[in-house]
Design an enzyme around this catalytic site. Structure first.
Site, short mmCIF file in Angstrom:
data_model
loop_
_atom_site.label_atom_id
_atom_site.label_comp_id
_atom_site.label_asym_id
_atom_site.label_seq_id
_atom_site.Cartn_x
_atom_site.Cartn_y
_atom_site.Cartn_z
N ASN A 61 0.85 2.70 10.61
CA ASN A 61 1.85 3.12 9.62
C ASN A 61 3.20 3.34 10.27
O ASN A 61 3.31 3.85 11.39
CB ASN A 61 1.38 4.34 8.81
CG ASN A 61 0.92 5.51 9.62
OD1 ASN A 61 0.49 5.37 10.76
ND2 ASN A 61 0.99 6.70 9.04
N GLU A 63 6.87 4.91 9.34
CA GLU A 63 7.57 5.74 8.35
C GLU A 63 9.08 5.58 8.46
O GLU A 63 9.60 5.00 9.40
CB GLU A 63 7.13 7.21 8.54
CG GLU A 63 5.64 7.36 8.28
CD GLU A 63 5.14 8.79 8.36
OE1 GLU A 63 5.87 9.67 8.84
OE2 GLU A 63 3.98 9.01 7.92
N CYS A 72 2.32 1.53 4.98
CA CYS A 72 0.99 1.92 5.44
C CYS A 72 0.50 0.96 6.53
O CYS A 72 0.95 -0.21 6.60
CB CYS A 72 -0.01 1.83 4.30
SG CYS A 72 0.23 3.03 2.99
N GLU A 74 -2.39 -0.51 6.69
CA GLU A 74 -3.14 -1.66 6.16
C GLU A 74 -2.20 -2.79 5.77
O GLU A 74 -2.45 -3.95 6.06
CB GLU A 74 -3.96 -1.25 4.93
CG GLU A 74 -5.02 -0.20 5.19
CD GLU A 74 -4.53 1.22 4.98
OE1 GLU A 74 -3.39 1.54 5.39
OE2 GLU A 74 -5.29 2.02 4.41
N CYS A 110 -4.59 3.24 0.15
CA CYS A 110 -3.91 3.65 -1.08
C CYS A 110 -3.95 2.52 -2.11
O CYS A 110 -4.34 1.38 -1.80
CB CYS A 110 -2.46 4.05 -0.79
SG CYS A 110 -1.36 2.64 -0.56
N CYS A 113 -2.04 -0.72 -1.21
CA CYS A 113 -2.73 -1.53 -0.19
C CYS A 113 -3.92 -2.26 -0.82
O CYS A 113 -4.20 -3.42 -0.46
CB CYS A 113 -3.19 -0.66 0.98
SG CYS A 113 -1.82 -0.10 2.00
#
Ligand code: THU
Length: 157
Positions: A61, A63, A72, A74, A110, A113
């Site tokens: 991830n 940010e 993210c 993924e 999430c 994803c």
């Protein structure tokens, strides 16, 4: 009429129980947590994808101060795999989190994803196995994104 949807998945007691190539993939996901850039949440996530020929692509991830601009683990991994190996099928994706205390934990993908997983499954015409690490060391394995995102958005343009 009321209807019921059943979702099946497999649960392994520990990484040691996983078939070797999946254990290896989860190890890569663990390794990928080290490259996470998480100055805001301090929650590291690592993802690793195994392509059809065995190549492994990792993501973590990333940010951003403008929160929604981050990504993210993924999707970082899936977009990297698709950009670098557009012809290759994504066979399996493993994901694991490390909480701010440094403990391994679950990072269930999430919704966004999951939608991206669905996109690549459709493109490659085959399912992607999804492995998620659970708190305490168990591993869940889902045979395709439909197990994580039922009644998925589909449309023809
Ligand atoms: N995150 C992921 O990278 N993958 C998940 O499956 C869930 C959440 C990230 C987003 C954010 O950087 C941090 O975890 C905390 O939400």
């Amino acid at each position: 009429m009321e209807k019921t949807l059943t979702i099946s998945y497999r649960e392994y007691e520990s990484m040691a129980e996983l078939p070797e190539e999946d254990r290896n993939l989860m190890q890569h996901a663990l390794g990928a947590t080290e490259s996470a850039y998480v100055p805001y949440s301090h929650f590291r996530v690592g993802a690793a994808i195994r392509l059809g020929d065995g190549t492994i692509v990792e993501g973590s991830n990333q940010e951003n101060l403008a929160y929604p601009s981050g990504l993210c683990a993924e999707r970082t991994a899936m977009f990297a795999a698709s950009a670098r190996y557009p012809e290759a099928a994504m066979e399996a994706l493993a994901v694991v989190g490390v909480n701010p205390k440094g403990e391994l934990t679950e990072a269930a993908p999430c919704g966004a994803c999951r939608q991206v997983m669905a996109e690549y499954e459709g493109r490659q015409g085959r399912k992607m196995r999804i492995l998620t690490y659970l708190e305490g060391g168990k591993i869940r394995v889902f045979d395709g994104v439909e197990c994580l995102l039922p009644f998925i958005f589909q449309a023809e343009f």
